[in-house]
Design a protein around this motif. Structure first.
Motif, PDB file in Angstrom:
ATOM      1  N   GLU A 157      -1.541  -4.670 -11.092  1.00 26.42           N
ATOM      2  CA  GLU A 157      -0.394  -5.508 -11.451  1.00 26.42           C
ATOM      3  C   GLU A 157       0.893  -4.963 -10.827  1.00 26.42           C
ATOM      4  N   GLY A 158       1.000  -3.649 -10.705  1.00 23.86           N
ATOM      5  CA  GLY A 158       2.153  -3.034 -10.070  1.00 23.86           C
ATOM      6  C   GLY A 158       2.226  -3.366  -8.593  1.00 23.86           C
ATOM      7  N   LYS A 159       1.084  -3.444  -7.947  1.00 29.88           N
ATOM      8  CA  LYS A 159       1.037  -3.833  -6.540  1.00 29.88           C
ATOM      9  C   LYS A 159       1.498  -5.282  -6.374  1.00 29.88           C
ATOM     10  N   ILE A 160       1.031  -6.150  -7.256  1.00 29.16           N
ATOM     11  CA  ILE A 160       1.451  -7.552  -7.202  1.00 29.16           C
ATOM     12  C   ILE A 160       2.958  -7.642  -7.410  1.00 29.16           C
ATOM     13  N   ALA A 161       3.480  -6.898  -8.370  1.00 28.99           N
ATOM     14  CA  ALA A 161       4.916  -6.937  -8.668  1.00 28.99           C
ATOM     15  C   ALA A 161       5.752  -6.450  -7.490  1.00 28.99           C
ATOM     16  N   VAL A 162       5.286  -5.437  -6.759  1.00 29.60           N
ATOM     17  CA  VAL A 162       6.010  -4.966  -5.566  1.00 29.60           C
ATOM     18  C   VAL A 162       6.069  -6.093  -4.534  1.00 29.60           C
ATOM     19  N   ARG A 165       0.835  -1.203   0.000  1.00 29.34           N
ATOM     20  CA  ARG A 165       0.000   0.000   0.000  1.00 29.34           C
ATOM     21  C   ARG A 165       0.873   1.257   0.000  1.00 29.34           C
ATOM     22  N   ALA A 166       1.886   1.263   0.863  1.00 33.18           N
ATOM     23  CA  ALA A 166       2.727   2.455   0.991  1.00 33.18           C
ATOM     24  C   ALA A 166       3.574   2.704  -0.252  1.00 33.18           C
ATOM     25  N   GLU A 167       4.065   1.660  -0.876  1.00 31.06           N
ATOM     26  CA  GLU A 167       4.944   1.805  -2.043  1.00 31.06           C
ATOM     27  C   GLU A 167       4.180   1.974  -3.346  1.00 31.06           C
ATOM     28  N   ALA A 168       2.978   1.391  -3.437  1.00 32.44           N
ATOM     29  CA  ALA A 168       2.309   1.316  -4.742  1.00 32.44           C
ATOM     30  C   ALA A 168       0.842   1.715  -4.697  1.00 32.44           C
ATOM     31  N   GLU A 169       0.482   2.566  -3.765  1.00 31.31           N
ATOM     32  CA  GLU A 169      -0.921   2.948  -3.595  1.00 31.31           C
ATOM     33  C   GLU A 169      -1.551   3.501  -4.868  1.00 31.31           C
ATOM     34  N   THR A 170      -0.793   4.271  -5.638  1.00 25.00           N
ATOM     35  CA  THR A 170      -1.349   4.876  -6.855  1.00 25.00           C
ATOM     36  C   THR A 170      -1.007   4.081  -8.118  1.00 25.00           C
ATOM     37  N   ILE A 185       4.707   2.705   6.588  1.00 22.20           N
ATOM     38  CA  ILE A 185       4.550   1.258   6.795  1.00 22.20           C
ATOM     39  C   ILE A 185       3.576   0.968   7.940  1.00 22.20           C
ATOM     40  N   ASN A 186       3.391   1.929   8.842  1.00 19.62           N
ATOM     41  CA  ASN A 186       2.549   1.723  10.015  1.00 19.62           C
ATOM     42  C   ASN A 186       1.064   1.940   9.741  1.00 19.62           C
ATOM     43  N   LYS A 187       0.724   2.446   8.575  1.00 18.96           N
ATOM     44  CA  LYS A 187      -0.682   2.649   8.222  1.00 18.96           C
ATOM     45  C   LYS A 187      -1.273   1.328   7.734  1.00 18.96           C
ATOM     46  N   PRO A 188      -2.563   1.101   7.983  1.00 20.09           N
ATOM     47  CA  PRO A 188      -3.176  -0.162   7.559  1.00 20.09           C
ATOM     48  C   PRO A 188      -3.205  -0.330   6.043  1.00 20.09           C
ATOM     49  N   ALA A 189      -3.184  -1.572   5.632  1.00 19.14           N
ATOM     50  CA  ALA A 189      -3.263  -1.900   4.201  1.00 19.14           C
ATOM     51  C   ALA A 189      -4.691  -1.720   3.709  1.00 19.14           C
ATOM     52  N   ASP A 190      -4.838  -1.349   2.441  1.00 16.86           N
ATOM     53  CA  ASP A 190      -6.156  -1.282   1.834  1.00 16.86           C
ATOM     54  C   ASP A 190      -6.496  -2.641   1.218  1.00 16.86           C
ATOM     55  N   GLU A 191      -7.755  -2.805   0.844  1.00 17.61           N
ATOM     56  CA  GLU A 191      -8.225  -4.098   0.312  1.00 17.61           C
ATOM     57  C   GLU A 191      -7.479  -4.520  -0.951  1.00 17.61           C
ATOM     58  N   GLU A 192      -7.212  -3.581  -1.845  1.00 16.00           N
ATOM     59  CA  GLU A 192      -6.537  -3.938  -3.087  1.00 16.00           C
ATOM     60  C   GLU A 192      -5.107  -4.414  -2.829  1.00 16.00           C
ATOM     61  N   SER A 193      -4.421  -3.821  -1.860  1.00 14.59           N
ATOM     62  CA  SER A 193      -3.059  -4.253  -1.527  1.00 14.59           C
ATOM     63  C   SER A 193      -3.065  -5.647  -0.917  1.00 14.59           C
ATOM     64  N   ILE A 194      -4.030  -5.923  -0.062  1.00 13.78           N
ATOM     65  CA  ILE A 194      -4.165  -7.263   0.531  1.00 13.78           C
ATOM     66  C   ILE A 194      -4.435  -8.281  -0.571  1.00 13.78           C
ATOM     67  N   LYS A 195      -5.336  -7.941  -1.479  1.00 13.83           N
ATOM     68  CA  LYS A 195      -5.661  -8.820  -2.609  1.00 13.83           C
ATOM     69  C   LYS A 195      -4.418  -9.052  -3.479  1.00 13.83           C
ATOM     70  N   GLU A 229      -1.502 -17.429  -7.783  1.00 12.16           N
ATOM     71  CA  GLU A 229      -1.475 -17.560  -9.235  1.00 12.16           C
ATOM     72  C   GLU A 229      -0.553 -16.587  -9.958  1.00 12.16           C
ATOM     73  N   GLN A 230      -0.182 -15.479  -9.358  1.00  9.44           N
ATOM     74  CA  GLN A 230       0.660 -14.514 -10.062  1.00  9.44           C
ATOM     75  C   GLN A 230       2.031 -14.365  -9.412  1.00  9.44           C
ATOM     76  N   ARG A 231       2.491 -15.410  -8.768  1.00 10.52           N
ATOM     77  CA  ARG A 231       3.777 -15.373  -8.072  1.00 10.52           C
ATOM     78  C   ARG A 231       4.935 -14.976  -8.982  1.00 10.52           C
ATOM     79  N   ASN A 232       4.900 -15.366 -10.232  1.00  6.97           N
ATOM     80  CA  ASN A 232       6.004 -15.070 -11.152  1.00  6.97           C
ATOM     81  C   ASN A 232       5.760 -13.837 -12.013  1.00  6.97           C
ATOM     82  N   LEU A 233       4.962 -12.915 -11.528  1.00  9.87           N
ATOM     83  CA  LEU A 233       4.720 -11.691 -12.288  1.00  9.87           C
ATOM     84  C   LEU A 233       5.995 -10.876 -12.469  1.00  9.87           C
ATOM     85  N   ALA A 234       6.880 -10.919 -11.479  1.00  9.14           N
ATOM     86  CA  ALA A 234       8.128 -10.141 -11.539  1.00  9.14           C
ATOM     87  C   ALA A 234       9.328 -11.064 -11.343  1.00  9.14           C
ATOM     88  N   PRO A 235       9.521 -12.037 -12.216  1.00  8.29           N
ATOM     89  CA  PRO A 235      10.615 -12.997 -12.020  1.00  8.29           C
ATOM     90  C   PRO A 235      11.982 -12.321 -12.065  1.00  8.29           C
TER      91      PRO A 235
END
Length: 189
Positions: A93-98, A84-89, A133-143, A151-157
């Motif tokens: 797919e960018g969140k998954i890659a982080v 959430r903190a690194e890729a909120e905007t 880092i101390n702020k709660p995660a949003d739903e999309e970041s958790i997802k 299923e997308q573990r290798n998005l950023a090999p």
């Protein structure tokens, strides 16, 4: 011709971009150059995703397994807060890659072996330094973290780093091999 123009524009943006913040390598955690053999880039800004075998523990435990990594619910929460903190905007797919970058570091012999140690390694992630880092995660970041665990573990090999070249204040990552670009983030190995 499109590829040539795109490459030229990408190179020009690196040469004339404003200084950007990048995460320094701390002594004892050198870069790994032995992560070859991945089919990760099929042209600029296009990512190919491979399925991976995932083993999960029964529902009565609080751990998820990916290969050699076993994460507790607390680790999943910590990783989600970092995403959430690194890729909120950034796009989903960018969140998954982080999240995949952190998991790649845990699997690498060049970095610490736990999610917590990777995230809290000195100087590695700006949200640790500025308290985001101390702020709660949003739903999309958790997802996104859950997708990175399945299923997308290798998005950023092979990607061990990411940064936004438009805002980075250090250019050392410019010399590393780019694995992909998603949104504003450039992923490097």
């Amino acid at each position: 011709m499109k590829k040539l123009i795109t490459i030229f524009l990408l190179l020009a943006s690196f040469l004339y971009a404003s200084p950007a913040f990048a995460y320094p390598i701390i002594q004892g955690y050198p870069l790994s150059d032995n992560l070859s053999g991945y089919k990760h880039l099929d042209g600029l800004n296009r990512i190919s995703v491979r399925q991976t075998d995932v083993t999960t523990k029964p529902n009565n435990t609080s751990k998820s397994n990916i290969g050699k990594i076993s994460l507790t619910e607390k680790e999943i929460d910590l990783l989600s807060r970092l995403v959430r903190a690194e890729a909120e905007t950034e796009p989903y797919e960018g969140k998954i890659a982080v999240a995949c970058v952190v998991l790649n570091r845990v699997e690498s012999s060049k970095f610490p072996k736990t999610i917590r140690e990777v995230i809290y390694a000195r100087g590695q992630f700006q949200p640790v330094q500025n308290g985001e880092i101390n702020k709660p995660a949003d739903e999309e970041s958790i997802k996104a973290v859950k997708a990175a665990l399945t299923e997308q573990r290798n998005l950023a090999p092979g990607a061990l780093f990411f940064y936004n070249p438009d805002i980075a204040t250090s250019r050392w990552l410019d010399t590393r091999t780019t694995t992909m670009v998603i949104g504003q983030h450039v992923f490097k190995k």
